[in-house]
Structure formats: C-alpha cells, structure tokens
Design an enzyme around this catalytic site. Structure first.
Site, PDB file in Angstrom:
ATOM      1  N   ARG A  70       0.882  -1.181   0.000  1.00  0.00           N
ATOM      2  CA  ARG A  70       0.000   0.000   0.000  1.00  0.00           C
ATOM      3  C   ARG A  70       0.909   1.216   0.000  1.00  0.00           C
ATOM      4  NH1 ARG A  70      -5.273   1.195   3.588  1.00  0.00           N
ATOM      5  NH2 ARG A  70      -6.063  -0.026   1.847  1.00  0.00           N
TER       6      ARG A  70
ATOM      7  N   HIS B 142      -7.300   1.020  -6.522  1.00  0.00           N
ATOM      8  CA  HIS B 142      -7.435   0.085  -5.394  1.00  0.00           C
ATOM      9  C   HIS B 142      -8.041  -1.215  -5.955  1.00  0.00           C
ATOM     10  CE1 HIS B 142      -7.657  -1.362  -1.429  1.00  0.00           C
ATOM     11  NE2 HIS B 142      -8.514  -0.523  -0.874  1.00  0.00           N
TER      12      HIS B 142
ATOM     13  N   GLN C  15      -9.755  -3.942  -3.753  1.00  0.00           N
ATOM     14  CA  GLN C  15     -11.096  -3.473  -3.375  1.00  0.00           C
ATOM     15  C   GLN C  15     -12.049  -3.639  -4.554  1.00  0.00           C
ATOM     16  OE1 GLN C  15     -11.936  -1.646  -0.224  1.00  0.00           O
ATOM     17  NE2 GLN C  15     -13.897  -2.352  -1.001  1.00  0.00           N
TER      18      GLN C  15
ATOM     19  N   ASP D 197     -17.385   6.852  -0.916  1.00  0.00           N
ATOM     20  CA  ASP D 197     -16.082   6.728  -0.247  1.00  0.00           C
ATOM     21  C   ASP D 197     -15.793   8.084   0.405  1.00  0.00           C
ATOM     22  OD1 ASP D 197     -13.493   6.003   0.542  1.00  0.00           O
ATOM     23  OD2 ASP D 197     -12.620   6.179  -1.466  1.00  0.00           O
TER      24      ASP D 197
ATOM     25  N   CYS E 216     -16.357   1.451   0.656  1.00  0.00           N
ATOM     26  CA  CYS E 216     -15.166   0.610   0.875  1.00  0.00           C
ATOM     27  C   CYS E 216     -14.719   0.639   2.330  1.00  0.00           C
ATOM     28  CB  CYS E 216     -14.038   1.051  -0.047  1.00  0.00           C
ATOM     29  SG  CYS E 216     -13.601   2.786   0.155  1.00  0.00           S
TER      30      CYS E 216
ATOM     31  N   ARG F 171     -13.816  -8.835   1.225  1.00  0.00           N
ATOM     32  CA  ARG F 171     -12.419  -8.550   0.873  1.00  0.00           C
ATOM     33  C   ARG F 171     -11.590  -9.818   1.054  1.00  0.00           C
ATOM     34  NH1 ARG F 171     -10.284  -3.388   1.327  1.00  0.00           N
ATOM     35  NH2 ARG F 171      -8.401  -4.369   0.516  1.00  0.00           N
TER      36      ARG F 171
HETATM   37  N1   CP Z   1     -11.178  -0.397   2.287  1.00  0.00           N
HETATM   38  C1   CP Z   1      -9.918  -0.477   2.732  1.00  0.00           C
HETATM   39  O1   CP Z   1      -8.960  -0.686   1.976  1.00  0.00           O
HETATM   40  O2   CP Z   1      -9.793  -0.338   4.087  1.00  0.00           O
HETATM   41  P1   CP Z   1      -8.431  -0.141   4.896  1.00  0.00           P
HETATM   42  O3   CP Z   1      -7.871   1.199   4.498  1.00  0.00           O
HETATM   43  O4   CP Z   1      -8.799  -0.213   6.332  1.00  0.00           O
HETATM   44  O5   CP Z   1      -7.478  -1.242   4.489  1.00  0.00           O
HETATM   45  N1  NVA Z   2     -10.018   6.628  -1.109  1.00  0.00           N
HETATM   46  C1  NVA Z   2      -9.623   6.161   0.208  1.00  0.00           C
HETATM   47  C2  NVA Z   2      -9.824   4.681   0.297  1.00  0.00           C
HETATM   48  C3  NVA Z   2      -9.443   4.061   1.612  1.00  0.00           C
HETATM   49  C4  NVA Z   2      -9.582   2.574   1.602  1.00  0.00           C
HETATM   50  C5  NVA Z   2      -8.178   6.541   0.467  1.00  0.00           C
HETATM   51  O1  NVA Z   2      -7.362   6.437  -0.451  1.00  0.00           O
HETATM   52  O2  NVA Z   2      -7.865   6.952   1.594  1.00  0.00           O
END
Ligand code: CP
Ligand code: NVA
Length: 308
Positions: free
Chosen positions: A102, A129, A132, A223, A265, A293
């Site tokens: 990430r 993502h 997701q 989101d 999400c 997930r």
């Molecule tokens: N939706 C998602 O990726 O959640 P986290 O940021 O908690 O991993």
């Molecule tokens: N769009 C959000 C998604 C988190 C899972 C972010 O990037 O923070």
C-alpha cells in the site's frame, strides 16, 4: 509470473475466473476451512499508509490458505527514502513468495513489480485500489446475481476507488456513473481508458456533477471525501462535497429503487459522505462488503502464489 496492479491489466474472462475462484474458496471456507494450498508460502504486507481491512483480510486470507503473512508498518521501511524501491523489491524477493504493498505513488507499485522476483499485489495507491475493486465485483455479483447491466452510481470524489470501479465495470458489463462536485471528476485519461475497455462488454462509463444521476441505480457507492494523504484539503473538501453529495435517505429516495444497495469501501466518515441511517439501513452491504475482501483476495493469492 503474474502481478495484481490494476484491474485494467486483466481480460473480462480473467476477472470472471477470479470471481468464480473466490466463490469456490468462500464456499469451501464456510464448509469447514480452506485446503492449505499456500503451505510453506509467506507474503510481506508492506504499508506506507494505515489500514484495517486490507491488512487483516490479506493476513487472514494467507492463514486460511495455510501460508504466513508478515506485516511491515509504515515507519519500518521508508520506501524510497531509507532505501530505494528497487532494492526493497530485490531483498524482499529473497525472503518471501509474494509482496502486497500500500503506497502513495502508483509509480512505487510499478517499480516494486519491475524489480520483484515474486508476485506483487497493489493494496491501494493514489491511482487505484484493485483488490477493493475485485472484491466489490464479487459482492455485487453475490448480492444481485449478475454484473452485466447493473447500474452502479458512485457519489463522491473521483478517486482511487472510483478508478477501480470504472475498470471493474468496464470488464464485466456493469454500467458505472461517477458523480462528483465540479473539480473532483476522475482523471479524463482514466475515464477514456475505462470507456475503451468497456467496448468489450457493452458497459457504459459516465461522469456527472448531478447527484440526481442516482435515478435508476441498483447500487449507490460512496467513499471518503478526503483520501489518505489529502488531509490538508479536508476543510475545503468538506464544504465542496456537503452541497448535495452525501449519501443519505433523500439520495436513496432519488434512486427510485426501494431495494437499492449501498456500498462503501470503508473507513466511513459517518455524517460526511454517508449518514448513519443509510450506513445502518437494510439497504447497506457495508459489512458483507468488508468481509468479502477476505474471500475475493484469497482468489488473488491462490492464483498468483498457488497456481490455482
Ligand atoms: N477499504 C480499505 O482498503 O480499508 P483499509 O484502508 O482499512 O485497508
Ligand atoms: N479513497 C480512500 C480509500 C481508503 C480505503 C483513500 O485512499 O484513503
């Protein structure tokens, strides 16, 4: 060797095949447990940003398949700072059988994949993502029994999650409309790419600034207005999005569909992009979406690391 960096790297057939494998793995898990097809395999979970779902679902997914996961916190590695991304990829490749990362910059995901000798999975970048996105296709297909012709309207920021939903819709025949305030539209390059991909399936990919575009939706998705890394813009964003872009009971009614499914999400900023009443309503898929997930990502793990 296959990586999982963007849904746009896959064909419609490959996406359906991931979803079918996820179905089988979820059923197997429910019947008492998965076969240990990743016994002896380890995966590094490398994080530059916080996470609840991505971390725990990948970690438990590995465990259920007989493998092992190592969490590496944002403070540990200093991607591109303490050490170059290429060197991190080279070193991790000699310890583990897969890397989930990430990151902020999508370039870092691409660079990890370029120098890694093991599969790399994108666990969110500023661009997209895909884990997701695949999981959400799985959840929608499970809830509605189909993807072809489903109307999904995303209301919020044209962000990383919106990008993966557009690619996912384009590959499965699901029509996706991204509704944003002016100035928060998705990158036109992404919209164009998704539109081109959609020619394979007949999906319609659209953008709008009008929240009333939820009319006729099967799924309304939202989101956070401020993604990780954009915290300095939070106050301005809150003001810009508050003008009609909250998924609340009146937006639900505007869909004209009493059974419209609500997705997010997560994490949710309740009272901002989604009201409590809607998040906790009968229409909400939020909790099953989060659970899925783990099931959908097992298909990624099994295919990339277990040859399934
Ligand atoms: N939706 C998602 O990726 O959640 P986290 O940021 O908690 O991993
Ligand atoms: N769009 C959000 C998604 C988190 C899972 C972010 O990037 O923070």
């Amino acid at each position: 060797m296959q990586h999982f960096l963007s849904l746009a790297d896959f064909t419609p057939e490959q996406i359906i095949s991931f979803l079918d494998l996820a179905d089988a793995l979820k059923a197997e898990w429910r019947q008492g447990g998965n076969k240990p097809i990743l016994a002896g395999k380890a995966m590094a979970l490398l994080f530059q940003k916080p996470s609840l779902r991505t971390r725990v679902s990948f970690e438990m997914g590995m465990k259920h398949l007989g493998g092992h996961a190592l969490y590496i916190a944002p403070t540990e590695v200093g991607l591109g700072k303490r050490e170059s991304v290429a060197d991190i990829a080279r070193v991790l490749s000699s310890y583990v059988d897969g890397i989930m990362a990430r990151v902020f910059s999508h370039e870092h995901i691409l660079e990890l994949a370029r120098f890694s000798r093991v599969p790399v999975i994108n666990g969110l970048s500023d661009y997209n993502h895909p884990a997701q996105g695949l999981s959400d296709l799985f959840t929608i297909r499970e809830a509605l029994g189909r993807l072809q012709g489903v109307q999904l309207v995303f209301v919020g920021d044209g962000n990383n999650v919106a990008t993966s939903l557009m690619f996912g819709g384009a590959l499965t025949g699901m029509n996706v409309t991204i509704v944003t305030p002016p100035g928060y539209e998705p990158d036109p390059v992404v919209v164009q790419k998704a539109t081109q991909m959609a020619a394979q399936t007949g999906a319609r990919i659209q953008t709008s600034n009008d929240p009333q575009a939820v009319a006729g939706a099967d799924v309304i998705y939202t989101d956070v207005w401020t993604s990780m890394g954009q915290e300095a813009e939070a106050i301005k964003r809150r003001a810009d999005f508050a003008a009609g872009y909250q998924v609340n009971e009146s937006l639900l009614a505007a869909s004209g569909n009493a059974n419209v499914k609500i997705m997010h999400c997560l994490p949710a900023h309740r009272g901002e992009e989604i009201s409590d009443a809607v998040a906790d309503s009968e229409n909400s898929l939020l909790w099953i979406q989060a659970e899925n997930r783990m099931h959908a990502q097992k298909a990624i793990l099994a295919r990339l690391m277990g040859g399934a």
